[in-house]
Design a protein around this motif. Structure first.
Motif, PDB file in Angstrom:
ATOM      1  N   GLU A  82      22.013  -3.540 -44.515  1.00  0.00           N
ATOM      2  CA  GLU A  82      23.276  -3.412 -43.780  1.00  0.00           C
ATOM      3  C   GLU A  82      23.522  -4.623 -42.901  1.00  0.00           C
ATOM      4  OE1 GLU A  82      26.856  -1.254 -42.993  1.00  0.00           O
ATOM      5  OE2 GLU A  82      25.392  -1.288 -44.597  1.00  0.00           O
ATOM      6  N   TRP A  83      22.473  -5.177 -42.324  1.00  0.00           N
ATOM      7  CA  TRP A  83      22.588  -6.406 -41.546  1.00  0.00           C
ATOM      8  C   TRP A  83      23.193  -7.507 -42.422  1.00  0.00           C
ATOM      9  CZ3 TRP A  83      20.403 -11.100 -42.619  1.00  0.00           C
ATOM     10  CH2 TRP A  83      20.441 -12.062 -41.606  1.00  0.00           C
ATOM     11  N   GLY A  84      22.655  -7.681 -43.631  1.00  0.00           N
ATOM     12  CA  GLY A  84      23.141  -8.725 -44.530  1.00  0.00           C
ATOM     13  C   GLY A  84      24.589  -8.539 -44.932  1.00  0.00           C
ATOM     14  N   GLY A  98      24.975 -19.900 -35.917  1.00  0.00           N
ATOM     15  CA  GLY A  98      23.648 -19.636 -36.453  1.00  0.00           C
ATOM     16  C   GLY A  98      22.663 -19.175 -35.400  1.00  0.00           C
ATOM     17  N   ALA A  99      22.725 -19.782 -34.217  1.00  0.00           N
ATOM     18  CA  ALA A  99      21.800 -19.397 -33.142  1.00  0.00           C
ATOM     19  C   ALA A  99      22.041 -17.949 -32.711  1.00  0.00           C
ATOM     20  CB  ALA A  99      21.951 -20.337 -31.951  1.00  0.00           C
ATOM     21  N   THR A 105      19.053 -11.165 -34.656  1.00  0.00           N
ATOM     22  CA  THR A 105      18.069 -10.737 -35.637  1.00  0.00           C
ATOM     23  C   THR A 105      16.651 -10.728 -35.078  1.00  0.00           C
ATOM     24  OG1 THR A 105      19.493 -11.764 -37.292  1.00  0.00           O
ATOM     25  CG2 THR A 105      17.297 -11.106 -38.019  1.00  0.00           C
ATOM     26  N   HIS A 106      16.294 -11.767 -34.342  1.00  0.00           N
ATOM     27  CA  HIS A 106      14.907 -11.941 -33.913  1.00  0.00           C
ATOM     28  C   HIS A 106      14.741 -12.182 -32.413  1.00  0.00           C
ATOM     29  CE1 HIS A 106      13.901 -12.340 -38.162  1.00  0.00           C
ATOM     30  NE2 HIS A 106      14.782 -13.300 -38.277  1.00  0.00           N
ATOM     31  N   TYR A 186      17.260 -16.707 -41.192  1.00  0.00           N
ATOM     32  CA  TYR A 186      17.456 -16.967 -39.762  1.00  0.00           C
ATOM     33  C   TYR A 186      16.141 -16.901 -38.983  1.00  0.00           C
ATOM     34  CZ  TYR A 186      22.349 -16.809 -40.829  1.00  0.00           C
ATOM     35  OH  TYR A 186      23.580 -17.099 -41.358  1.00  0.00           O
ATOM     36  N   ASN A 187      15.040 -17.244 -39.631  1.00  0.00           N
ATOM     37  CA  ASN A 187      13.734 -17.191 -38.967  1.00  0.00           C
ATOM     38  C   ASN A 187      13.497 -18.304 -37.985  1.00  0.00           C
ATOM     39  OD1 ASN A 187      12.771 -14.811 -39.946  1.00  0.00           O
ATOM     40  ND2 ASN A 187      11.595 -15.709 -41.599  1.00  0.00           N
TER      41      ASN A 187
END
Length: 190
Positions: A82-84, A98-99, A105-106, A186-187
């Motif tokens: 669902e996130w994707g 992106g940040a 996400t993390h 996005y790691n």
């Protein structure tokens, strides 16, 4: 990942096709989650009005606010599916960089990419609800200084709704959508 509940596949029975067409924009093929939900047509039909409200302009918070909540909930619930889907369909509309996607996400509400108290408070609400099923008095006071009562109710219900969506998508092992972003995208910093 092998789905635990196989999603419907074409050709759909007429009632299935009708329900699936109500769940997607015109001309767009139904996503795997909706094809999974449609395995239980009464449930899928009952979910329709509430799900439509949560993604509509009737919701008392902005699209950006909504997507902060949804993406954070899905990330905290480890629901990459669902996130994707939400990153793919709404990140640009929500004006996430992106940040910010990486942080949702993390990261945390204290990451430097969050420039407004509003964004930070939304992330904190989701985190507290996820961790304790409650919001502390301190965070509630901060939230009430930013959001009206109707908006707070929408944030709380949206958080719970996407917990339910995340739980179902993960436990049913809904396959990730082709082309949708992955957590691993996005790691790290670019």
């Amino acid at each position: 990942m092998i789905p635990r509940i196989q999603p419907l596949t074409p050709p759909y029975l007429p009632e299935e096709a009708t329900q699936l067409s109500k769940m997607m924009p015109p001309g767009v093929e139904p996503i795997g989650l909706f094809r999974t939900f449609a395995r239980n047509l009464p449930m899928s039909k009952a979910m329709g009005p509430w799900g439509a409200y949560e993604l509509s302009r009737q919701l008392s918070i902005s699209l950006r606010d909504r997507e902060i909540v949804i993406n954070r909930v899905c990330a905290r619930c480890k629901c990459e599916y669902e996130w994707g889907v939400h990153v793919a369909f709404f990140a640009a509309k929500a004006q996430f960089n992106g940040a910010q996607i990486r942080s949702l996400t993390h990261g945390s509400s204290t990451d430097p990419c969050w420039e407004t108290e509003r964004d930070r408070v939304l992330i904190s609400i989701v985190d507290e609800l996820h961790d304790s099923s409650d919001v502390t008095d301190t965070l509630w006071a901060q939230s009430a200084a930013i959001f009206a009562a109707d908006q707070l109710l929408d944030v709380l219900m949206l958080t719970g709704w996407y917990h339910a969506i995340s739980f179902t998508a993960r436990a049913a092992r809904v396959e990730l959508e082709v082309g949708a972003p992955r957590f691993s995208d996005y790691n790290s910093e670019p």
